[in-house]
Design a protein around this motif. Sequence first.
Motif, PDB file in Angstrom:
ATOM      1  N   UNK A 108       2.730  12.498  -6.973  1.00  0.00           N
ATOM      2  CA  UNK A 108       1.781  11.491  -7.401  1.00  0.00           C
ATOM      3  C   UNK A 108       1.855  10.317  -6.437  1.00  0.00           C
ATOM      4  N   UNK A 109       0.722   9.884  -5.914  1.00  0.00           N
ATOM      5  CA  UNK A 109       0.749   8.817  -4.911  1.00  0.00           C
ATOM      6  C   UNK A 109       1.402   7.536  -5.441  1.00  0.00           C
ATOM      7  N   UNK A 110       2.175   6.896  -4.575  1.00  0.00           N
ATOM      8  CA  UNK A 110       2.738   5.587  -4.879  1.00  0.00           C
ATOM      9  C   UNK A 110       1.770   4.524  -4.389  1.00  0.00           C
ATOM     10  N   UNK A 111       1.512   3.544  -5.213  1.00  0.00           N
ATOM     11  CA  UNK A 111       0.678   2.429  -4.805  1.00  0.00           C
ATOM     12  C   UNK A 111       1.593   1.323  -4.295  1.00  0.00           C
ATOM     13  N   UNK A 112       1.375   0.908  -3.067  1.00  0.00           N
ATOM     14  CA  UNK A 112       2.246  -0.098  -2.469  1.00  0.00           C
ATOM     15  C   UNK A 112       1.422  -1.106  -1.690  1.00  0.00           C
ATOM     16  N   UNK A 113       1.943  -2.299  -1.539  1.00  0.00           N
ATOM     17  CA  UNK A 113       1.213  -3.319  -0.796  1.00  0.00           C
ATOM     18  C   UNK A 113       1.776  -3.446   0.618  1.00  0.00           C
ATOM     19  N   UNK A 114       1.152  -4.304   1.411  1.00  0.00           N
ATOM     20  CA  UNK A 114       1.549  -4.461   2.807  1.00  0.00           C
ATOM     21  C   UNK A 114       2.962  -5.008   2.914  1.00  0.00           C
ATOM     22  N   UNK A 134      -3.124  -6.476  -0.227  1.00  0.00           N
ATOM     23  CA  UNK A 134      -3.758  -5.206   0.100  1.00  0.00           C
ATOM     24  C   UNK A 134      -2.845  -4.057  -0.279  1.00  0.00           C
ATOM     25  N   UNK A 135      -3.440  -2.984  -0.799  1.00  0.00           N
ATOM     26  CA  UNK A 135      -2.630  -1.857  -1.248  1.00  0.00           C
ATOM     27  C   UNK A 135      -3.142  -0.575  -0.633  1.00  0.00           C
ATOM     28  N   UNK A 136      -2.239   0.388  -0.495  1.00  0.00           N
ATOM     29  CA  UNK A 136      -2.600   1.726  -0.028  1.00  0.00           C
ATOM     30  C   UNK A 136      -1.716   2.728  -0.738  1.00  0.00           C
ATOM     31  N   UNK A 137      -1.989   3.996  -0.531  1.00  0.00           N
ATOM     32  CA  UNK A 137      -1.204   5.043  -1.160  1.00  0.00           C
ATOM     33  C   UNK A 137      -0.342   5.744  -0.138  1.00  0.00           C
ATOM     34  N   UNK A 138       0.904   6.052  -0.505  1.00  0.00           N
ATOM     35  CA  UNK A 138       1.803   6.809   0.353  1.00  0.00           C
ATOM     36  C   UNK A 138       2.157   8.126  -0.326  1.00  0.00           C
ATOM     37  N   UNK A 139       2.002   9.226   0.398  1.00  0.00           N
ATOM     38  CA  UNK A 139       2.463  10.529  -0.067  1.00  0.00           C
ATOM     39  C   UNK A 139       3.642  10.921   0.805  1.00  0.00           C
ATOM     40  N   UNK A 140       4.816  11.045   0.210  1.00  0.00           N
ATOM     41  CA  UNK A 140       6.016  11.298   0.985  1.00  0.00           C
ATOM     42  C   UNK A 140       6.475  12.753   0.816  1.00  0.00           C
ATOM     43  N   UNK A 166      -5.956  -7.211  -6.174  1.00  0.00           N
ATOM     44  CA  UNK A 166      -5.697  -5.980  -5.441  1.00  0.00           C
ATOM     45  C   UNK A 166      -6.982  -5.481  -4.804  1.00  0.00           C
ATOM     46  N   UNK A 167      -6.887  -5.103  -3.538  1.00  0.00           N
ATOM     47  CA  UNK A 167      -8.023  -4.560  -2.806  1.00  0.00           C
ATOM     48  C   UNK A 167      -7.585  -3.238  -2.199  1.00  0.00           C
ATOM     49  N   UNK A 168      -8.180  -2.144  -2.655  1.00  0.00           N
ATOM     50  CA  UNK A 168      -7.779  -0.820  -2.173  1.00  0.00           C
ATOM     51  C   UNK A 168      -8.302  -0.599  -0.759  1.00  0.00           C
ATOM     52  N   UNK A 169      -7.423  -0.148   0.143  1.00  0.00           N
ATOM     53  CA  UNK A 169      -7.822   0.040   1.539  1.00  0.00           C
ATOM     54  C   UNK A 169      -7.657   1.481   2.008  1.00  0.00           C
TER      55      UNK A 169
END
Length: 214
Positions: free
Chosen positions: A16-22, A2-8, A64-67
């Motif tokens: 630009x959002x980072x794509x990261x998994x659990x 599972x992946x999500x985006x982090x804005x730091x 990959x499943x976007x959550x």
Amino acid sequence: NLVSNNLRNLDRYMKTPDKTNVHDTFDGSVRYSAPVYQRYYVWGDEPLQALLEDIENSGVENLEQFIGATVVQDFGKKGGSQSPNEYLMIDGQQRLTTIYLLICGLAWAYMKGGHDEDATTLAETYLSFAAGRFKGMPKLLPTVQDRRQLFDILQNDITCIEWNLKGESIDEHSSRQGISSQWENIKWEFSELFFTEDGEFLKENIDTFYERLL
């Protein structure tokens, strides 16, 4: 998977959002905290079922499943070089908290199935810090009104490690039950998924779920 985006560093700029998994979200020396202005944990069974469906869909043919997007503010290592990297959950705390509870559920199920070593490895990797003066501190802190619920779960049901909850701010008078109710939902789901009616532990089922969640 599972992946999500982090804005730091939201307070300074939008990147630009980072794509990261659990796995990458909870592995390593990190901690996610809900700010005082965040709403309580309110997810019930319906969003839990949607998340479980996403996990199921994160299989061999769909790696990959976007959550959804998660927005965090990076505070760095406020406690020194050996301290965890602190992230304030600006948006997505319901999702991150639920994923943390699912990992708790996996540890609980491994213990129930007699696989304490697997439970300990999981807990020390994704749920808590495993060494130093921060050993046993949880990697996620919900709102102060919800923390007693989470701490009770950790101390009563995830007993494969020793928890260090000293000094954490909590609201002892809170009557919130959202996290506790969701925990019961998760235990029921995992009992159905990972155990037969006779109580036999389905190790292959839980290992597959574990891999898909990560």
